[in-house]
Structure formats: C-alpha cells, structure tokens
Write a protein that holds these residues in place. Structure first.
Motif, PDB file in Angstrom:
ATOM      1  N   LYS A 123       0.838  -1.215   0.000  1.00 32.77           N
ATOM      2  CA  LYS A 123       0.000   0.000   0.000  1.00 32.77           C
ATOM      3  C   LYS A 123       0.871   1.262   0.000  1.00 32.77           C
ATOM      4  CE  LYS A 123      -3.812  -2.325   2.364  1.00 32.77           C
ATOM      5  NZ  LYS A 123      -4.719  -2.334   3.541  1.00 32.77           N
ATOM      6  N   PRO A 124       1.662   1.449  -1.051  1.00 37.25           N
ATOM      7  CA  PRO A 124       2.581   2.599  -1.083  1.00 37.25           C
ATOM      8  C   PRO A 124       1.839   3.916  -1.265  1.00 37.25           C
ATOM      9  CG  PRO A 124       2.559   1.513  -3.212  1.00 37.25           C
ATOM     10  CD  PRO A 124       1.732   0.653  -2.283  1.00 37.25           C
ATOM     11  N   ASP A 125       2.498   4.997  -0.864  1.00 33.46           N
ATOM     12  CA  ASP A 125       1.957   6.337  -1.110  1.00 33.46           C
ATOM     13  C   ASP A 125       2.265   6.792  -2.533  1.00 33.46           C
ATOM     14  OD1 ASP A 125       0.958   7.122   1.647  1.00 33.46           O
ATOM     15  OD2 ASP A 125       3.023   6.558   2.089  1.00 33.46           O
ATOM     16  N   GLY A 126       3.302   6.216  -3.132  1.00 38.25           N
ATOM     17  CA  GLY A 126       3.673   6.545  -4.495  1.00 38.25           C
ATOM     18  C   GLY A 126       4.641   5.504  -5.023  1.00 38.25           C
ATOM     19  N   MET A 127       4.764   5.414  -6.346  1.00 35.52           N
ATOM     20  CA  MET A 127       5.639   4.407  -6.940  1.00 35.52           C
ATOM     21  C   MET A 127       6.473   4.992  -8.066  1.00 35.52           C
ATOM     22  SD  MET A 127       3.719   0.704  -7.196  1.00 35.52           S
ATOM     23  CE  MET A 127       5.157   0.033  -8.069  1.00 35.52           C
ATOM     24  N   VAL A 128       7.664   4.423  -8.230  1.00 34.79           N
ATOM     25  CA  VAL A 128       8.490   4.620  -9.424  1.00 34.79           C
ATOM     26  C   VAL A 128       8.495   3.285 -10.143  1.00 34.79           C
ATOM     27  CG1 VAL A 128      10.770   5.187 -10.328  1.00 34.79           C
ATOM     28  CG2 VAL A 128       9.927   6.322  -8.258  1.00 34.79           C
ATOM     29  N   VAL A 129       8.135   3.290 -11.424  1.00 38.15           N
ATOM     30  CA  VAL A 129       7.991   2.044 -12.175  1.00 38.15           C
ATOM     31  C   VAL A 129       8.910   2.070 -13.395  1.00 38.15           C
ATOM     32  CG1 VAL A 129       6.412   0.539 -13.445  1.00 38.15           C
ATOM     33  CG2 VAL A 129       5.583   1.836 -11.465  1.00 38.15           C
ATOM     34  N   VAL A 130       9.785   1.079 -13.471  1.00 33.62           N
ATOM     35  CA  VAL A 130      10.529   0.820 -14.704  1.00 33.62           C
ATOM     36  C   VAL A 130       9.705  -0.201 -15.480  1.00 33.62           C
ATOM     37  CG1 VAL A 130      12.669  -0.021 -15.721  1.00 33.62           C
ATOM     38  CG2 VAL A 130      12.727   1.254 -13.565  1.00 33.62           C
ATOM     39  N   PRO A 131       9.113   0.203 -16.607  1.00 34.14           N
ATOM     40  CA  PRO A 131       8.099  -0.645 -17.243  1.00 34.14           C
ATOM     41  C   PRO A 131       8.640  -1.965 -17.794  1.00 34.14           C
ATOM     42  CG  PRO A 131       7.943   1.626 -18.023  1.00 34.14           C
ATOM     43  CD  PRO A 131       9.232   1.505 -17.276  1.00 34.14           C
ATOM     44  N   SER A 132       7.745  -2.941 -17.817  1.00 32.14           N
ATOM     45  CA  SER A 132       7.932  -4.177 -18.575  1.00 32.14           C
ATOM     46  C   SER A 132       7.233  -3.940 -19.916  1.00 32.14           C
ATOM     47  CB  SER A 132       7.328  -5.357 -17.804  1.00 32.14           C
ATOM     48  OG  SER A 132       7.445  -6.546 -18.534  1.00 32.14           O
ATOM     49  N   THR A 133       6.543  -4.919 -20.461  1.00 33.06           N
ATOM     50  CA  THR A 133       5.772  -4.691 -21.681  1.00 33.06           C
ATOM     51  C   THR A 133       4.600  -3.757 -21.368  1.00 33.06           C
ATOM     52  OG1 THR A 133       4.300  -6.577 -21.298  1.00 33.06           O
ATOM     53  CG2 THR A 133       6.364  -7.003 -22.503  1.00 33.06           C
ATOM     54  N   LEU A 134       4.055  -3.150 -22.396  1.00 35.14           N
ATOM     55  CA  LEU A 134       2.935  -2.229 -22.200  1.00 35.14           C
ATOM     56  C   LEU A 134       1.754  -2.932 -21.546  1.00 35.14           C
ATOM     57  CD1 LEU A 134       1.580   0.509 -22.613  1.00 35.14           C
ATOM     58  CD2 LEU A 134       0.958  -0.222 -24.924  1.00 35.14           C
ATOM     59  N   GLU A 135       1.452  -4.148 -22.007  1.00 34.01           N
ATOM     60  CA  GLU A 135       0.306  -4.888 -21.482  1.00 34.01           C
ATOM     61  C   GLU A 135       0.436  -5.130 -19.982  1.00 34.01           C
ATOM     62  OE1 GLU A 135      -1.744  -9.348 -21.798  1.00 34.01           O
ATOM     63  OE2 GLU A 135      -0.095  -8.793 -23.154  1.00 34.01           O
TER      64      GLU A 135
END
Length: 354
Positions: A123-135
């Motif tokens: 239950k984070p307050d915010g995230m940094v995401v390094v994407p995988s595939t778009l789907e």
C-alpha cells in the motif's frame, strides 16, 4: 523589505481570534461561516501562500515509496539509479520518508506481475515504475489509478499509462544522436556491426528498441550505402560462449572496424577486443558503468552516451515527494541530457550532481 504577515496580523484584519485563523489555515472544523468568510477575504487580499514544506514537516506523517525495477547485475546501470534513490531519501531525512526497491527479471513478464503484487500489498503512497511490456505494465498502473496512487515512469516512456511524470532520455533522439556521432569517425566504412542482446527475440526495453529506430533513421537518411550487420549475443542460452561468437563474427567480417550497441554492455565487445589485440576495431555504447569506463580508457570503446541514471533515480523520488507531500505541480515529461563521453573527458563526467 516587505514585512512578513503573521497569523496575528490576519486575525486583526479579519476581526477574529488567532485560533480561528489557525483553524481556517489548517482546514479544521468549528469555524462559523461568517468568520470563515472574513478570514478568506483577508487571505485573498494579501495573496496568502501557505508554507507547504513547514506544514508537511509539522505533520510528521510517514511516507512510503516503492521503486519497481529490474534485478541488478554486476556493473549494471540500475545500480546508479538506486544510488540516486537512496540519496534523495537522505536529502529528505527531516521527513519520515522511505523508499523500498522491489525487483523483477527484465525479460520475464510473470516476474514483473509477481513483483507488482508485492508492491501493491505494501500500500505505497507513491511508486516509481521501470516498465515491462505495455500490457503487463498497464495491469499495474490501472490498479494504481484506481487506488489514487501516483506513479512515475523511469527509463521507458509510455504516455498512454498517464503517469504523474516520466524521467529518462528521448530514446529516438538518443539513437539518432549516437548515429551522427559514430559516423563522424566511421564515414568511410562500408559495414558497421550492431550488437544486441535479446531473450526470446526481444531486447530488454522499449528504450533500447527506440534508440535503434532513431539510429536506423539517421543511417537511412545520411548513409544508406552503409550495411548494418547485426550480432545477437543472445541470452536464451546461459552457457553460450560470447568469445567464440565474437571471434567468428570478426573473422567473417574483416571490413568492420566500428560497432554500436544500445545497452550498457559495450564492455562485452570492448574486453574481447582488448584480449585479442584488435586495436583497429572499436564499439560505441551506453552508460557510465565501471567496465565500460575501463574499456573507453584503454581505447576499445570509442564513445559512451551517458544518461544520468543517478539523477533519474534521485529526481523520481524527489518528484514524488514534491507532488505528494508538498502538493507541488510536477512537470510531466522530463528528458535527461544526452551526453557524449570519450577517452579525453570521461574522468570529468559528473555522475552525481546533487
């Protein structure tokens, strides 16, 4: 010098108590409509701007961020990113700020999915995401939107996912720039080697794929006569001998003197060239990782393009902090500089700027 307006000043102008002004400023209950109107009229007249930093510090609220990123390897670019994340947390040490990393296998969508579940469970307050595939990235970001959890995309820009912000290079322009710089020293060549590392037929990221598009666009427009010969040091077989593949390639293609890769693994070719004393061949690559630096100093890597992984990690955490804690507006697209490193200037590259 303009006099600083105090709560007492506002109370006197509005004809109410200091406590009433304090309740209005902090949006607390038990304020009559007439008193609220008087205070707001004064606030509007003086163009009152709340000190969000001081308010956030006084609130003393804990804030937890999650960074979803690929598993690190030795000498990997992601180490720089994570160092930047840690530094950003340290710079905000007056607040109860925490940033936890969760890792996934870059080529494994199931691994990304499982890591995403772990992130959501915290239950984070915010995230940094390094994407995988778009789907698969969309599956995660849809949930983040549903739960009103802000997220920032790092490395690969996918605007359809509607992130709070993006930090990374303009990958097409980066590849275009790489081609232009390479051809300053390879304009008379007839063949150039493009080294890839794929798994299940795909490169590690959309970012790398877009760099290749930019590279090929430049080559098509300015050097259509130059043949681009691909070499895939595939990751499908963990026991494959890269040395053997490289030996066969350069023996079969004696006219090739310049190579390029859009990953941080230029050192694989660079170290091979040093071991086999092929001084007439060089490779161009990405990222200021240690093995690449050693190769550029010894002359087997001609150029490196730096993309400030440290600053990307730092800026992502800082942007989440400013958006969530300080309630600041965040610039949605933040392209990092495209910097060219050579043997002459690599020692002066400022990896950390904060």
């Amino acid at each position: 010098m303009t006099k600083k307006i105090t709560i007492k000043d506002i109370a006197e102008q509005a004809g109410v108590s200091v406590g009433t002004v304090d309740r209005v400023l902090h949006k607390r209950p038990n304020v009559s409509e007439s008193a609220l109107a008087k205070v707001n009229k004064v606030l509007e007249a003086i163009n009152y701007q709340p000190n969000m930093y001081a308010s956030a510090l006084a609130a003393n609220k804990k804030c937890n961020f999650i960074v979803l990123m690929p598993k690190q390897e030795s000498e990997a670019y992601w180490q720089e990113v994570e160092e930047g994340v840690r530094r950003a947390v340290y710079h905000r040490r007056d607040f109860k700020l925490n940033a936890q990393s969760v890792y996934y296998n870059r080529f494994d969508t199931k691994s990304f999915e499982e890591a995403s579940k772990i992130c959501l469970e915290t239950k984070p307050d915010g995230m940094v995401v390094v994407p995988s595939t778009l789907e698969y990235t969309r599956r995660l970001t849809d949930v983040l939107h549903e739960r009103n959890i802000p997220f920032i995309l790092l490395d690969s820009y996918m605007p359809d996912l509607k992130p709070l912000a993006f930090y990374g290079q303009d990958s097409f322009q980066s590849g275009y720039f790489a081609a232009r710089m390479l051809m300053l020293i390879a304009s008379k060549e007839t063949e150039i080697m493009l080294m890839k590392q794929t798994k299940n037929g795909r490169v590690a990221s959309k970012q790398q794929a877009n760099r290749e598009v930019g590279f090929r666009h430049y080559m098509r427009d300015h050097f259509p006569q130059v043949k681009i010969v691909e070499l895939d040091l595939t990751l499908d077989n963990p026991h494959i001998n890269f040395n053997s593949l490289l030996e066969d390639f350069f023996t079969t293609h004696p006219k090739i003197h310049h190579c390029i890769t859009f990953s941080s693994k230029a050192h694989i070719v660079g170290e091979f060239l040093l071991r086999t004393n092929r001084r007439s061949i060089q490779i161009m690559g990405y990222d200021m990782v240690g093995k690449n630096v050693e190769c550029i100093k010894q002359g087997s890597i001609s150029f490196l393009i730096a993309q400030h992984g440290y600053m990307q990690g730092y800026n992502c955490i800082d942007a989440l902090f400013r958006a969530i804690v300080l309630k600041n507006e965040i610039n949605p697209v933040n392209y990092m500089p495209i910097e060219l490193l050579t043997q002459e200037n690599v020692d002066f590259y400022q990896r950390t700027q904060v």
